[in-house]
Design a protein around this motif. Sequence first.
Motif, mmCIF file in Angstrom:
data_model
loop_
_atom_site.group_PDB
_atom_site.id
_atom_site.type_symbol
_atom_site.label_atom_id
_atom_site.label_comp_id
_atom_site.label_asym_id
_atom_site.label_seq_id
_atom_site.Cartn_x
_atom_site.Cartn_y
_atom_site.Cartn_z
ATOM 1 N N GLU A 246 1.190 -1.522 -0.072
ATOM 2 C CA GLU A 246 -0.296 -0.081 -0.105
ATOM 3 C C GLU A 246 0.568 1.263 -0.204
ATOM 4 O O GLU A 246 0.180 2.591 -0.429
ATOM 5 N N GLN A 247 2.141 1.383 0.729
ATOM 6 C CA GLN A 247 2.894 2.135 0.594
ATOM 7 C C GLN A 247 3.404 2.313 -0.963
ATOM 8 O O GLN A 247 4.531 2.894 -1.197
ATOM 9 N N GLY A 248 3.784 1.700 -1.992
ATOM 10 C CA GLY A 248 4.208 1.779 -3.273
ATOM 11 C C GLY A 248 5.175 0.734 -3.306
ATOM 12 O O GLY A 248 5.858 1.204 -4.233
ATOM 13 N N TYR A 249 5.611 0.198 -2.784
ATOM 14 C CA TYR A 249 6.555 -1.194 -2.442
ATOM 15 C C TYR A 249 6.670 -1.875 -3.421
ATOM 16 O O TYR A 249 5.660 -2.834 -3.406
#
Length: 135
Positions: A113-116
């Motif tokens: 969800e944090q884009g990783y």
Amino acid sequence: MGIYSVTKEVRFCYGHRLMNHPGKCRHLHGHSVKVAVTVSAVQLNDQGMVCDFSDLKQVVADFVNQRLDHNLLLHEGDPLVPMLRDAGERFWGLSDHPTAEVLARMVHDHVKEQGYPVEEVVLWETDEAYARYRE
């Protein structure tokens, strides 16, 4: 074409119990665990990295510190939940049973969800036993 990956490990402690477990895990107990988060990419960023280790550590540690570390993890239907709530104790009532598998998935989902670009999360419940989650 190859794939690059990096892994960051974070350690924390938590307590839980597994209500439906036929063995000793049905009793309250704790674990000192290690979670390893692996992210991967086909291309490196402009700094020649999949991602910076310290950035990945921060994302994992933020979730761990806010939700898991030194917390009591219980199924939301556990009969202890109302008593702990009334006593003002810290706990987290989960919709799933708080197994190593579920915790690995939760860490995975947060980091994603944090884009990783998460490849997998491995959570060692003991030195000899671990759960792995990947999509």
